[in-house]
Design an enzyme around this catalytic site. Structure first.
Site, mmCIF file in Angstrom:
data_model
loop_
_atom_site.group_PDB
_atom_site.id
_atom_site.type_symbol
_atom_site.label_atom_id
_atom_site.label_comp_id
_atom_site.label_asym_id
_atom_site.label_seq_id
_atom_site.Cartn_x
_atom_site.Cartn_y
_atom_site.Cartn_z
ATOM 1 N N CYS A 307 0.870 -1.176 0.000
ATOM 2 C CA CYS A 307 0.000 0.000 0.000
ATOM 3 C C CYS A 307 0.909 1.229 0.000
ATOM 4 O O CYS A 307 2.045 1.164 -0.458
ATOM 5 C CB CYS A 307 -0.963 -0.011 1.184
ATOM 6 S SG CYS A 307 -0.151 0.133 2.790
ATOM 7 N N ARG A 308 0.441 2.353 0.510
ATOM 8 C CA ARG A 308 1.261 3.557 0.475
ATOM 9 C C ARG A 308 2.407 3.487 1.460
ATOM 10 O O ARG A 308 3.564 3.732 1.117
ATOM 11 C CB ARG A 308 0.399 4.801 0.758
ATOM 12 C CG ARG A 308 1.180 6.114 0.765
ATOM 13 C CD ARG A 308 0.241 7.300 0.871
ATOM 14 N NE ARG A 308 -0.549 7.244 2.090
ATOM 15 C CZ ARG A 308 -0.150 7.716 3.270
ATOM 16 N NH1 ARG A 308 1.049 8.251 3.393
ATOM 17 N NH2 ARG A 308 -0.931 7.641 4.333
#
Length: 696
Positions: A307-308
């Site tokens: 993810c980020r």
């Protein structure tokens, strides 16, 4: 870290659903002996210890409220929460809408609170006055919570449900402090550290968050959807007998090595984050969709979740680990990946997602590179096929009329349909002219390449439900679906509507939906807002957009798009034969490598997607140059109406020009032909695809 409100800075009314009432000086609240107080007097009462209470809905309160007010919405567990929040004998001033003041005061009275001294006279003016008088509440999604838990070690996650509820499970890292206890012992929490409160569904959590905010806590948020949203997304919950299900973590370089060795990179960010940059060949599957689509993930292949910054991916990796997948979390997420200089793919001219053929009406297909990456296609990259300009319909006045050979004609509003039983189906839609550019000699019509196809998750009311309510007459033969889009075609002098029909025998048993949502969001305008038909497995011409009418008829329908277009027209034995376009033909598309790409000699993974309207895909075969057909590996479970991802790890050792080819066979025994079955209008062309490569 400060927990910020994702909607802060957006100037809007606190109530989108109900207009705020403004009182004239000297007015009172109808039905109650309540004085209407100007804001200055309300603030004086607040300084003297009076509780400011707002009875509006949680979403309205969160969007904007009087600074220091407490939220107890009338539509929830009002009396219970009032008993937990309000000190006995303390005066109360109502600061919600005047229109609900009488009911709020009456229900407080039934709960034993009779010291309501007045009602704010003009909430709307207060909300536009600025931050000195009004504030908004911070509400975080489960995705934001997962990230925040990684980024903010001091975060205090508080579960305000009752012990009976928490016995069924809590979020990882949560402290259990029931609402009634929290309001009496707020100093059990550190006022200097951020607090996030959750409950079962989000009602009590906003009550608790507003109480803490009014009590002087400066960094407070709550979780809309609460425990149900977290658990519903398939994320790990902690139960007394649950063993630690934490998934292993790897750094960015180790993750890259795993991907190079054949691991699947699963990116659980949102589509807009994905567009900003992602790992080549990663799958996009937003965190909230993982549970619904876990059967599409490979059980025999390691999965690296990203993810980020590593928070959402950690939660998803834990869930996958608990489900038996070999999953690891990319520690630090894409931030760590980029920090060590590993490559990412960013949108460029060749992968913007849509290749525009025409703008009036809009017709564009998804580029082949954009087909890579997920179980469903993001709405913004879903191909668009229109016959006329896009109509703009008012959802408030829109109605669906059901007429003709029915015993009970119907007129249904959008609200009526939303209140009916709904279903969700993942279905692949394909334009019947997809691949028309490969016809030789050329066929009439839009010269689609291979990207007039996409898959989405559709939600709506089963068509069979509507037909059952209307009760078809015994003479019913076909059902005509009529869209709001219209225009001139061919030599017709007057505009015509877009119309298609289904036989009664197919309409009731096809799994068709009257869809109002696409990938969890309201239908985009270009995809039929506010309502469209979805007929799984059929070419998308049957899935009429901007649907306004359903008419049941007793004879074959002869409309323009039924008998003069979307037909297979061929010459046989000197006669012209016409057959309507119905089920999608079986097809496979190679998505990696792309046509004309240069690849190094040695190991190569060929990837693609396949689908069929008649039956699930049985197998996909790939050939290289003049070599034999090799069976590719199907990824995930077979699905009846959505595409199937596949891959073939192989080798090409000889440099020079070569060609990749792929063909699919479905469980009905249908296989792609070497050449398209030519027809005048160029429909159903599903020939084996050729992808030229240069091997260095």
């Amino acid at each position: 870290m400060e927990i910020t409100n994702p909607e802060a800075g957006v100037e809007r009314s606190a109530s989108a659903a109900r207009p705020m009432l403004r009182a004239e000086p000297g007015d009172g609240v109808s039905g109650r002996n309540l004085a209407l107080l100007p804001i200055a007097e309300v603030l004086s009462h607040q300084d003297a210890g009076t509780v400011l209470l707002d009875g509006r809905e949680p979403a309205e309160f969160a969007a904007g409220h009087v600074r220091g007010a407490v939220s107890i919405g009338l539509q929830g567990r009002f009396e219970e929460c009032a008993g937990a929040i309000l000190p006995p004998g303390r005066d109360v001033v109502l600061v919600g809408d005047i229109g609900i003041a009488a009911e709020t005061a009456a229900r407080l009275g039934r709960a034993g609170y009779d010291s309501v001294v007045g009602q704010l006279d003009d909430l709307a003016s207060v909300l536009t006055a600025g931050p000195e008088l009004a504030e908004a509440s911070s509400r975080l999604s489960i995705e934001q919570l997962a990230e925040l838990q990684r980024l903010e070690p001091a975060l205090q996650l508080v579960d305000v449900r009752t012990p009976a509820e928490t016995a069924r499970g809590t979020l990882p890292g949560a402290r259990e402090i029931p609402l009634a206890v929290l309001t009496k012992l707020p100093d059990a929490l550190d006022r200097c550290a951020p607090v996030l409160v959750y409950s079962a569904s989000g009602y009590r959590s906003l009550v608790a968050a507003s109480f803490l905010q009014a009590a002087g806590f400066g960094d407070v948020a709550d979780l809309p959807g609460g425990f149900r949203a977290w658990e519903g997304a398939g994320l790990r919950v902690v139960r007394e007998a649950t063993p630690d299900a934490a998934a292993p973590e790897v750094g960015a370089r180790a993750a890259a090595a795993l991907v190079d060795a054949g691991a699947l990179m699963l990116d659980v960010r949102e589509p807009d984050e994905w567009q900003a940059g992602h790992v080549a060949q990663a799958w996009l599957l937003p965190m909230g969709q993982v549970a619904r689509h876990r059967s599409d993930l490979p059980q025999d292949r390691r999965i690296v979740v990203a993810c980020r910054s590593g928070g959402r991916s950690a939660a998803v990796a834990e869930a996958l680990h608990a489900w038996g997948f070999d999953a690891v979390n990319l520690s630090g997420g894409m931030c760590a990946w980029a920090a060590v200089g590993l490559p990412v793919v960013t949108p460029g001219p060749d992968i913007t997602g849509l290749v525009v053929h025409r703008t009036h009406p809009l017709n564009c297909e998804t580029s082949i590179p954009a087909l890579i990456g997920g179980v469903v296609m993001p709405n913004a990259r879903f191909y668009v096929r229109n016959h006329f300009d896009t109509p703009r319909l008012d959802p408030a006045s829109w109605q669906l009329e059901v007429s003709g050979l029915v015993e009970r004609p119907l007129r249904l509003s959008l609200r009526d349909l939303h209140n009916m039983r709904s279903e969700t189906v993942v279905a692949t839609l394909e334009c019947a002219g997809n691949g028309r550019s490969a016809f030789d000699p050329p066929a009439d019509g839009e010269q689609w390449q291979l990207g007039a196809v996409s898959t989405a998750e559709w939600t709506g009311v089963p068509l069979a439900e509507i037909l059952n309510r209307a009760a078809l007459s015994p003479e019913a033969l076909e059902i005509v679906f009529r869209g709001a889009d219209q225009g001139n075609v061919g030599e017709t002098a007057d505009p015509i509507r877009f119309e298609r029909s289904l036989p009664v025998t197919d309409a009731g048993h096809s799994g068709s939906l009257l869809a109002y949502a696409m990938n969890g969001e309201p239908l985009p305008l270009e995809h039929g807002y506010p309502m469209r038909l979805i007929v799984p497995g059929w070419y998308a011409v049957a899935s009429v957009k901007w649907l306004t009418e359903i008419e049941v008829i007793g004879s074959p329908f002869t409309g323009f798009f039924q008998t003069r277009r979307y037909i297979y027209e061929t010459q046989r034995n000197g006669n012209v034969e016409r057959e309507p376009v119905r089920l999608q033909q079986v097809r496979s598309v190679i998505t990696q490598p792309s046509a004309g790409q240069e690849v190094p000699a040695g190991d190569l993974v060929v990837r693609g997607v396949a689908w069929s309207g008649a039956a699930p895909v049985d197998k996909v075969e790939v050939s290289i140059g003049t070599g034999p057909w090799q069976n590719a590996r199907l990824i995930g479970q077979r699905h009846r109406h959505s595409w199937q991802w596949w891959e073939l790890p192989t080798r090409i050792d000889s440099p020079g020009q070569t060609t990749l080819r792929a063909r699919a066979t479905d469980l009905a025994g249908r296989t792609q032909p070497e050449r398209p079955n030519w027809n005048r209008l160029g429909y159903g062309g599903n020939a084996v695809q050729d992808v030229p490569l240069l091997v260095r």
